[in-house]
Design an enzyme around this catalytic site. Structure first.
Site, PDB file in Angstrom:
ATOM      1  CB  THR A 114       2.620  -1.667  -6.380  1.00 29.82           C
ATOM      2  OG1 THR A 114       2.581  -2.577  -7.474  1.00 29.82           O
ATOM      3  CG2 THR A 114       2.121  -0.315  -6.875  1.00 29.82           C
ATOM      4  CG  ASP A 115       5.521  -4.778  -9.523  1.00 31.94           C
ATOM      5  OD1 ASP A 115       4.484  -4.675  -8.824  1.00 31.94           O
ATOM      6  OD2 ASP A 115       5.652  -5.648 -10.403  1.00 31.94           O
ATOM      7  CE1 TYR A 139      -2.798  -1.517  -6.268  1.00 36.10           C
ATOM      8  CE2 TYR A 139      -1.100  -2.141  -7.851  1.00 36.10           C
ATOM      9  CZ  TYR A 139      -1.589  -2.123  -6.555  1.00 36.10           C
ATOM     10  OH  TYR A 139      -0.861  -2.720  -5.549  1.00 36.10           O
TER      11      TYR A 139
HETATM   12  N1  LIG Z   1      -1.304  -8.180  -4.098  1.00 35.87           N
HETATM   13  C1  LIG Z   1      -0.232  -7.894  -4.859  1.00 35.87           C
HETATM   14  O1  LIG Z   1       0.110  -8.624  -5.805  1.00 35.87           O
HETATM   15  C2  LIG Z   1       0.601  -6.679  -4.550  1.00 35.87           C
HETATM   16  C3  LIG Z   1       1.710  -6.402  -5.373  1.00 35.87           C
HETATM   17  C4  LIG Z   1       2.492  -5.279  -5.084  1.00 35.87           C
HETATM   18  C5  LIG Z   1       2.157  -4.456  -4.023  1.00 35.87           C
HETATM   19  N2  LIG Z   1       1.058  -4.736  -3.265  1.00 35.87           N
HETATM   20  C6  LIG Z   1       0.721  -3.833  -2.150  1.00 35.87           C
HETATM   21  O2  LIG Z   1       0.947  -4.542  -0.956  1.00 35.87           O
HETATM   22  C7  LIG Z   1       0.016  -4.109   0.043  1.00 35.87           C
HETATM   23  C8  LIG Z   1      -0.680  -5.310   0.650  1.00 35.87           C
HETATM   24  O3  LIG Z   1      -1.352  -6.011  -0.399  1.00 35.87           O
HETATM   25  P1  LIG Z   1      -2.266  -7.287  -0.083  1.00 35.87           P
HETATM   26  O4  LIG Z   1      -2.225  -8.155  -1.292  1.00 35.87           O
HETATM   27  O5  LIG Z   1      -1.928  -7.831   1.248  1.00 35.87           O
HETATM   28  O6  LIG Z   1      -3.696  -6.571  -0.042  1.00 35.87           O
HETATM   29  P2  LIG Z   1      -5.118  -7.231   0.263  1.00 35.87           P
HETATM   30  O7  LIG Z   1      -4.967  -8.685   0.496  1.00 35.87           O
HETATM   31  O8  LIG Z   1      -6.046  -6.730  -0.802  1.00 35.87           O
HETATM   32  O9  LIG Z   1      -5.497  -6.571   1.677  1.00 35.87           O
HETATM   33  C9  LIG Z   1      -5.882  -5.238   1.803  1.00 35.87           C
HETATM   34  C10 LIG Z   1      -6.769  -5.154   3.020  1.00 35.87           C
HETATM   35  O10 LIG Z   1      -7.129  -3.774   3.214  1.00 35.87           O
HETATM   36  C11 LIG Z   1      -8.508  -3.742   3.534  1.00 35.87           C
HETATM   37  N3  LIG Z   1      -9.088  -2.432   3.296  1.00 35.87           N
HETATM   38  C12 LIG Z   1      -9.760  -2.004   2.195  1.00 35.87           C
HETATM   39  N4  LIG Z   1     -10.187  -0.737   2.377  1.00 35.87           N
HETATM   40  C13 LIG Z   1      -9.783  -0.365   3.609  1.00 35.87           C
HETATM   41  C14 LIG Z   1      -9.944   0.810   4.370  1.00 35.87           C
HETATM   42  N5  LIG Z   1     -10.618   1.883   3.893  1.00 35.87           N
HETATM   43  N6  LIG Z   1      -9.436   0.873   5.626  1.00 35.87           N
HETATM   44  C15 LIG Z   1      -8.770  -0.203   6.129  1.00 35.87           C
HETATM   45  N7  LIG Z   1      -8.598  -1.349   5.453  1.00 35.87           N
HETATM   46  C16 LIG Z   1      -9.095  -1.432   4.204  1.00 35.87           C
HETATM   47  C17 LIG Z   1      -9.086  -4.817   2.639  1.00 35.87           C
HETATM   48  O11 LIG Z   1     -10.398  -5.154   3.025  1.00 35.87           O
HETATM   49  P3  LIG Z   1     -11.419  -5.683   1.864  1.00 35.87           P
HETATM   50  O12 LIG Z   1     -10.815  -6.915   1.305  1.00 35.87           O
HETATM   51  O13 LIG Z   1     -12.688  -5.906   2.641  1.00 35.87           O
HETATM   52  O14 LIG Z   1     -11.512  -4.567   0.860  1.00 35.87           O
HETATM   53  C18 LIG Z   1      -8.078  -5.950   2.863  1.00 35.87           C
HETATM   54  O15 LIG Z   1      -8.365  -6.684   4.025  1.00 35.87           O
HETATM   55  C19 LIG Z   1      -0.899  -3.095  -0.658  1.00 35.87           C
HETATM   56  O16 LIG Z   1      -0.439  -1.800  -0.410  1.00 35.87           O
HETATM   57  C20 LIG Z   1      -0.718  -3.408  -2.128  1.00 35.87           C
HETATM   58  O17 LIG Z   1      -0.954  -2.269  -2.944  1.00 35.87           O
HETATM   59  C21 LIG Z   1       0.278  -5.827  -3.499  1.00 35.87           C
END
Ligand SMILES: NC(=O)c1ccc[n+]([C@@H]2O[C@H](COP(=O)([O-])OP(=O)(O)OC[C@H]3O[C@@H](n4cnc5c(N)ncnc54)[C@H](OP(=O)(O)O)[C@@H]3O)[C@@H](O)[C@H]2O)c1
Length: 306
Positions: A114-115, A139
């Site tokens: 992440t940023d 985070y």
């Molecule tokens: N969202 C943003 O704005 C953003 C920005 C920058 C970087 N990122 C990074 O990009 C990546 C993808 O983000 P996203 O927004 O697609 O995330 P997301 O929508 O929150 O999806 C994460 C998934 O991982 C699941 N999960 C949680 N605990 C787990 C475990 N122990 N084992 C396996 N799966 C598990 C979650 O289930 P539950 O929902 O049931 O917990 C959810 O389905 C992440 O690494 C995040 O840090 C995100």
């Protein structure tokens, strides 16, 4: 690794990025296996908890997995402030587990960061991959630890830092603003946090291209990916309302300190994407073009990514 079709394990497949990878990988010569901690109706998902190294090890061996794409993470930035222990397990220890298991089978880990690993120092130029991490909250700190743990394992890895992710799936800023600007006559949105939105579909396409065309060979490292351009959350909200034709809402810029928040977010976290473009030949859409596409998809008006 051979160039034949290989088994690719996607973790966190029910999240925003995981769901976009489900879509783009339909055309693959490889075999994608989608896993998460819960099953969702209508989606083929195998239960796999990335904090459980024994389960991962046996899953990888039984299914002859050669690549893991880790889309799982603790992504609730506010809640992380009071849940540091578990956030560290999920964002830092679990990626280390995945890297260790991939090392055992001579495989590759593609991990998303992440940023928010930046922001503590007052930058005004786009952040490069080798710039020192200065997270402002739990985070970002735990995600930085995840990167460091993967690098210390010394298996094959590609870490892609992305920013301000949105998609048709799950909860995100675009979907929240679509609702709020349709319902409210007036809205204040912060203009003193600047970055770049990223359509998770565009990121999924890049990951898919790197894997499908075996571009990862000899290219271990950290890369930055967001859409092109720069904006504040205020500009982002204005464009969302405009593309949705929600003209009845008066959106005004405000300062971050007008909102109570448990965590200070980066005021400038624009990512420099030169490295990913030069290494993998990636062409990146401008942020408003991708936003338009996602909103049209959400409204069922025009494009389809299938
Ligand atoms: N969202 C943003 O704005 C953003 C920005 C920058 C970087 N990122 C990074 O990009 C990546 C993808 O983000 P996203 O927004 O697609 O995330 P997301 O929508 O929150 O999806 C994460 C998934 O991982 C699941 N999960 C949680 N605990 C787990 C475990 N122990 N084992 C396996 N799966 C598990 C979650 O289930 P539950 O929902 O049931 O917990 C959810 O389905 C992440 O690494 C995040 O840090 C995100």
């Amino acid at each position: 690794m051979s160039n034949q079709g290989m088994n690719v394990l996607v973790t966190g497949a029910n999240g925003q990025l995981g769901n976009e990878i489900r879509i783009v990988s339909k055309r693959s010569k490889d075999n994608y296996i989608f896993t998460d901690v819960v099953e969702v109706e209508g989606q083929e998902t195998t239960i796999l908890d990335i904090t459980d190294i024994d389960s991962i090890r046996s899953f990888v061996k039984i299914n002859n997995v050669k690549v893991i794409v880790n889309c799982a993470a603790y992504t609730n930035v506010d809640k992380a402030e009071t849940d540091q222990g578990f956030c560290e397990i999920l964002n830092a220890k679990a990626p280390e587990n995945l890297a260790m298991v991939m090392k055992e089978v001579n495989g590759l880990l593609v991990h998303i960061s992440t940023d928010y690993v930046f922001g503590g120092d007052p930058y005004n130029t786009p952040c490069r991959e080798d710039q020192k991490g200065t997270p402002t909250g739990v985070y970002g700190l735990t995600k930085l630890h995840g990167e460091q743990n993967i690098q210390a394992v010394d298996s094959d890895y590609i870490i892609i830092r992305t920013a301000w992710l949105y998609s048709e799936f799950g909860k995100n800023f675009v979907k929240t603003m679509l609702n709020l600007t349709a319902e409210k006559p007036r809205l204040n949105v912060v203009f003193d946090q600047v970055g770049t939105p990223t359509y998770a579909y565009d990121l999924a396409l890049v990951i898919f291209d790197i894997l499908e065309n075996r571009k990862y060979e000899g290219n271990n490292g950290i890369y930055h990916f967001s859409n092109e351009g720069v904006c504040s959350w205020y500009d982002f909200a204005k464009m969302i309302a405009e593309y949705a034709h929600n003209f009845g809402c008066d959106i005004q810029p405000c300062h971050s300190d007008e909102f109570l928040s448990p965590v200070k977010r980066p005021s400038f976290s624009v990512l420099d994407k030169t490295k990913i473009k030069e290494t993998f030949g990636v062409i990146i859409p401008y942020w408003t073009d991708s936003l338009k596409r996602c909103i049209f998809n959400l409204k069922g008006e025009c494009f389809s990514n299938e």
